[in-house]
Design an enzyme around this catalytic site. Sequence first.
Site, mmCIF file in Angstrom:
data_model
loop_
_atom_site.group_PDB
_atom_site.id
_atom_site.type_symbol
_atom_site.label_atom_id
_atom_site.label_comp_id
_atom_site.label_asym_id
_atom_site.label_seq_id
_atom_site.Cartn_x
_atom_site.Cartn_y
_atom_site.Cartn_z
ATOM 1 N N ASP A 9 48.856 50.444 8.966
ATOM 2 C CA ASP A 9 49.895 50.230 9.991
ATOM 3 C C ASP A 9 50.524 51.498 10.570
ATOM 4 O OD1 ASP A 9 49.282 47.674 9.183
ATOM 5 O OD2 ASP A 9 51.275 47.146 8.486
ATOM 6 N N LYS A 21 46.481 42.184 11.063
ATOM 7 C CA LYS A 21 46.983 41.321 9.978
ATOM 8 C C LYS A 21 48.349 40.744 10.351
ATOM 9 C CE LYS A 21 48.855 45.160 7.212
ATOM 10 N NZ LYS A 21 50.251 44.850 7.439
ATOM 11 N N LYS A 31 52.047 41.072 5.523
ATOM 12 C CA LYS A 31 52.242 42.415 5.004
ATOM 13 C C LYS A 31 50.993 42.894 4.273
ATOM 14 C CE LYS A 31 57.171 41.671 5.017
ATOM 15 N NZ LYS A 31 57.057 40.390 5.761
ATOM 16 N N VAL A 66 52.070 53.268 6.200
ATOM 17 C CA VAL A 66 53.480 52.851 6.122
ATOM 18 C C VAL A 66 53.600 51.336 6.080
ATOM 19 C CG1 VAL A 66 54.255 54.897 7.332
ATOM 20 C CG2 VAL A 66 53.706 52.884 8.683
ATOM 21 N N CYS A 70 54.161 47.095 3.455
ATOM 22 C CA CYS A 70 52.752 46.729 3.690
ATOM 23 C C CYS A 70 51.766 47.492 2.811
ATOM 24 C CB CYS A 70 52.424 46.895 5.162
ATOM 25 S SG CYS A 70 53.304 45.685 6.180
HETATM 26 N N1 TIU Z 1 53.822 47.819 7.860
HETATM 27 C C1 TIU Z 1 54.957 47.483 7.242
HETATM 28 O O1 TIU Z 1 55.306 48.037 6.210
HETATM 29 N N2 TIU Z 1 55.751 46.520 7.858
HETATM 30 C C2 TIU Z 1 57.125 46.465 7.752
HETATM 31 O O2 TIU Z 1 57.777 45.594 8.306
HETATM 32 N N3 TIU Z 1 57.707 47.463 7.025
HETATM 33 C C3 TIU Z 1 59.051 47.678 6.877
HETATM 34 O O3 TIU Z 1 59.391 48.568 6.099
HETATM 35 N N4 TIU Z 1 59.923 46.972 7.566
#
Ligand code: TIU
Length: 229
Positions: free
Chosen positions: A24, A129, A132, A157, A162
């Site tokens: 992500d 996806k 998460k 991240v 995720c």
């Molecule tokens: N990719 C991911 O971690 N999605 C989130 O929403 N992360 C947050 O930390 N909000």
Amino acid sequence: MIAVAAKPATFSFDPARTALVIIDMQRDFLEPGGFGAALGNDVSLLQAIVPTVESLLVLAREEGMLVIHTRESHLPDLSDCAASKRTAGAAGLRIGDPGPMGRILVRGEPGNQIIPSLAPIADEWVVDKPGKGMFYATGLGDRLVAQGVEYLIFAGVTTEVCVQTSMREANDRGYRCLLIEDATESYFPAFKQATLDMIVAQGGIVGHTATLAALHDALTYDALNEGKR
Ligand code: TIU
């Protein structure tokens, strides 16, 4: 086999049966005006790891490893977005709402794209996806089995959301997992550290962690000649 100095112990893997998974690294999480910012987060924290993830991606490409990029994204009609997720956050800043980079977390919108410096190239997999975790509702599990992948190296991240969810899903499916410590980040530094700690606790209950330098050293060290490959 390649042996990486890792926590809680050495991580040994075969690059031919390994995929690098970059979770992500999208504008929606890294730039102002996206989903991360809509949730009230300081996105600049995440931008700090971009050079490290770039170096990791170059290393994986040089080694000929399979590279998988994930994107957290939803269909434009939001039919794949659970109501619990759709209604979270402040009104006007929720998934599907219009923002400066297009509709928030919607597939195809500018904000939903992977940042340009980490853009996928030919033969790399891009996995959209709705959850998460990278296995939930994506079909990735069958593709990894068909490809003969046994080891997964993680970056991206956010660490405790995720990345950790994907790593736990992978752990349950039998994959041996390594998270690159300086190639992952959270909006909450304490949550990142806690996640790294809990992954390697109890003898590596979820997997291993190591620095990019340790992975790089392991991949470039030639044990036979006791020097660089
Ligand atoms: N990719 C991911 O971690 N999605 C989130 O929403 N992360 C947050 O930390 N909000």
